[in-house]
Design a protein around this motif. Sequence first.
Motif, short mmCIF file in Angstrom:
data_model
loop_
_atom_site.label_atom_id
_atom_site.label_comp_id
_atom_site.label_asym_id
_atom_site.label_seq_id
_atom_site.Cartn_x
_atom_site.Cartn_y
_atom_site.Cartn_z
N LEU A 147 -2.26 -13.64 -18.93
CA LEU A 147 -3.31 -13.97 -18.31
C LEU A 147 -4.32 -12.77 -18.17
CD1 LEU A 147 -4.68 -16.78 -17.16
CD2 LEU A 147 -4.26 -15.54 -14.86
N LEU A 148 -3.75 -11.58 -17.67
CA LEU A 148 -4.36 -10.70 -17.80
C LEU A 148 -5.15 -10.09 -18.87
CD1 LEU A 148 -5.57 -8.14 -15.81
CD2 LEU A 148 -3.37 -6.96 -16.06
N LYS A 149 -4.34 -10.01 -19.93
CA LYS A 149 -4.49 -9.46 -21.30
C LYS A 149 -5.66 -10.26 -21.88
CE LYS A 149 -0.11 -7.26 -22.18
NZ LYS A 149 1.06 -7.28 -23.00
N LEU A 150 -5.77 -11.68 -21.60
CA LEU A 150 -6.57 -12.72 -22.29
C LEU A 150 -7.98 -12.47 -21.55
CD1 LEU A 150 -6.31 -14.92 -24.17
CD2 LEU A 150 -6.17 -16.58 -22.24
N LEU A 151 -7.68 -12.19 -20.22
CA LEU A 151 -9.10 -11.87 -19.47
C LEU A 151 -10.04 -10.64 -20.03
CD1 LEU A 151 -11.30 -12.88 -17.40
CD2 LEU A 151 -9.87 -11.80 -15.45
N MET A 152 -8.84 -9.54 -20.03
CA MET A 152 -9.44 -8.31 -20.53
C MET A 152 -9.96 -8.29 -21.96
SD MET A 152 -6.27 -5.68 -19.18
CE MET A 152 -6.84 -4.62 -20.12
N SER A 183 -13.98 -1.20 -22.29
CA SER A 183 -12.40 -1.68 -21.88
C SER A 183 -12.77 -1.80 -20.18
CB SER A 183 -11.83 -0.42 -22.04
OG SER A 183 -11.58 -0.38 -23.44
N GLN A 184 -11.74 -2.85 -19.78
CA GLN A 184 -11.92 -3.10 -18.36
C GLN A 184 -11.62 -2.07 -17.43
OE1 GLN A 184 -12.89 -5.84 -16.86
NE2 GLN A 184 -12.67 -4.99 -14.97
N ASN A 185 -12.23 -2.08 -16.24
CA ASN A 185 -11.79 -1.33 -14.78
C ASN A 185 -11.01 -2.09 -14.26
OD1 ASN A 185 -13.12 1.14 -15.85
ND2 ASN A 185 -14.98 0.46 -15.35
N PHE A 186 -10.01 -1.63 -13.36
CA PHE A 186 -9.22 -2.38 -12.35
C PHE A 186 -9.71 -1.70 -11.13
CE2 PHE A 186 -6.43 -2.37 -16.14
CZ PHE A 186 -6.25 -3.99 -16.21
N ILE A 187 -9.68 -2.50 -10.09
CA ILE A 187 -10.00 -2.32 -8.66
C ILE A 187 -8.73 -2.47 -7.68
CG2 ILE A 187 -12.32 -2.24 -9.03
CD1 ILE A 187 -12.68 -4.81 -7.53
N SER A 188 -8.73 -1.61 -6.74
CA SER A 188 -7.90 -1.89 -5.61
C SER A 188 -8.78 -2.55 -4.40
CB SER A 188 -6.92 -0.80 -5.18
OG SER A 188 -6.20 -0.66 -6.27
N SER A 189 -8.53 -3.42 -3.79
CA SER A 189 -9.33 -3.79 -2.54
C SER A 189 -8.78 -3.83 -1.57
CB SER A 189 -9.67 -5.63 -3.12
OG SER A 189 -10.46 -6.17 -2.03
N ASN A 190 -9.67 -3.60 -0.49
CA ASN A 190 -9.09 -3.53 1.04
C ASN A 190 -9.31 -4.97 1.66
OD1 ASN A 190 -8.81 -0.74 1.79
ND2 ASN A 190 -10.78 -0.27 0.73
N PHE A 191 -10.09 -5.72 0.88
CA PHE A 191 -10.23 -7.17 1.36
C PHE A 191 -8.99 -8.06 1.03
CE2 PHE A 191 -14.41 -5.45 0.37
CZ PHE A 191 -15.14 -5.81 1.56
N ALA A 192 -8.67 -9.04 1.91
CA ALA A 192 -7.62 -10.27 1.44
C ALA A 192 -8.33 -11.27 1.00
CB ALA A 192 -6.94 -10.51 2.53
N SER A 193 -7.85 -12.07 0.09
CA SER A 193 -8.47 -13.18 -0.34
C SER A 193 -7.39 -14.40 -0.79
CB SER A 193 -9.18 -13.08 -1.71
OG SER A 193 -8.14 -12.83 -2.86
N ASP A 194 -7.83 -15.54 -1.19
CA ASP A 194 -6.66 -16.47 -1.24
C ASP A 194 -5.88 -16.19 -2.58
OD1 ASP A 194 -7.61 -18.21 0.79
OD2 ASP A 194 -8.78 -19.67 -0.39
N ALA A 195 -6.13 -15.19 -3.21
CA ALA A 195 -4.86 -14.99 -4.18
C ALA A 195 -3.63 -14.73 -3.84
CB ALA A 195 -5.72 -13.52 -5.20
N ARG A 196 -3.51 -14.19 -2.69
CA ARG A 196 -2.24 -13.79 -2.16
C ARG A 196 -1.48 -15.30 -1.88
NH1 ARG A 196 -5.76 -14.01 2.27
NH2 ARG A 196 -5.01 -15.08 4.26
#
Length: 365
Positions: free
Chosen positions: A292-297, A307-320
């Motif tokens: 899924l990640l490769k497809l979106l990239m 090329s895609q940048n990745f981020i680390s987030s201090n926020f929580a979301s429904d992803a968890r």
Amino acid sequence: MVLSFDMDMVVDEVVKLTAELIAIPSTKDKPGEQSNCLRLLEKYWGKRPKKKFMDDGVESVLFGLSPSSPAILFNGHVDVVPASDSQFKARVSSGKIWGRGAYDMKAAVATMFVLLKNLSKRQERLPVGLLVVTDEEIGGSNGSKPYSEVFSKITKGVIIGEPTNLSIEKQAKAPIKLVIRTCGKRAHAAHLWEGVNAITKLSHEISKLSRVFKVPSGPRWNATVNFSMICGGLAGNQVPDHAEVTLDVRRTPQEKTSAILRKIRSTLVYDDTKIEIIYDEPSHSILTSSPLLKLLMNSIKAESGVSQNFISSNFASDARHFSSKRIPALCFGPSGDGMHSDDEFVYVESLRQYYNILERFVFKL
């Protein structure tokens, strides 16, 4: 393959729908207004397939081309944090949409929604759905969480339109809510020496914890502690016998709650100070090997050429909620700034890019 819609018309529709959603003050104290956001989307969805969910009075709607079995899920929330009345009047100027929820995340919801509606016009039977929830800002316990539990064997991946400035979030901190309580002994304030002041004791605990868990000068990838609410005492002329402070703790996926609690306990001044865990939510991270990640990239690169940048987030979301059920979840949203502030906005041009990237993604499934 991409759809042959006039992109200027598509963007105009996204902007219009975003503005209409912003105009609805869908805060946690107004559940009726949150439902009004869903009714607005249902109005524009017409007789196309959808499925409604209700969990403990919290409403969600799944819009989709195959709403009973969406292999790929778009996800977004329409609840927002409180704001002044002026923030619920969308303003479009200088290539931006301003207003509460523009960036977090009504514009992303509008973009995903318009894309699915356009797909349906072509009678595309792609296994894609859009789950719109109304409780993300208060934890998502009755929206995305129960959905992830029911459909964990059907849904193969989720894209959540949280604000990421067209980058992909690779990991996010977990939210932990603690309450620290101190006790004392009541007495008349005129004879304060006959009592033990719980508020004074709590101030000592806060002071020492503040020295151990210092406020960072900027983003840091380690646990943070915020003292978010405080209360104590019953009367102005009495020595208080109880006091408490609420802590909002954010830990990285690499840290353990147990270690953080040990550190807090070892810092406390008084033996009779109590700690209560209100909730301890999971963190979020994605595997770089995820298809899924490769497809979106690839979709991002095809649209932007970079090329895609990745981020680390201090926020929580429904992803968890999804990743904890082993459902690959990617936070990916449009560009803007001012989340939860009086200067919140989203760039209109980024909505065009966002739509095109998601469209490319869908047709590569």
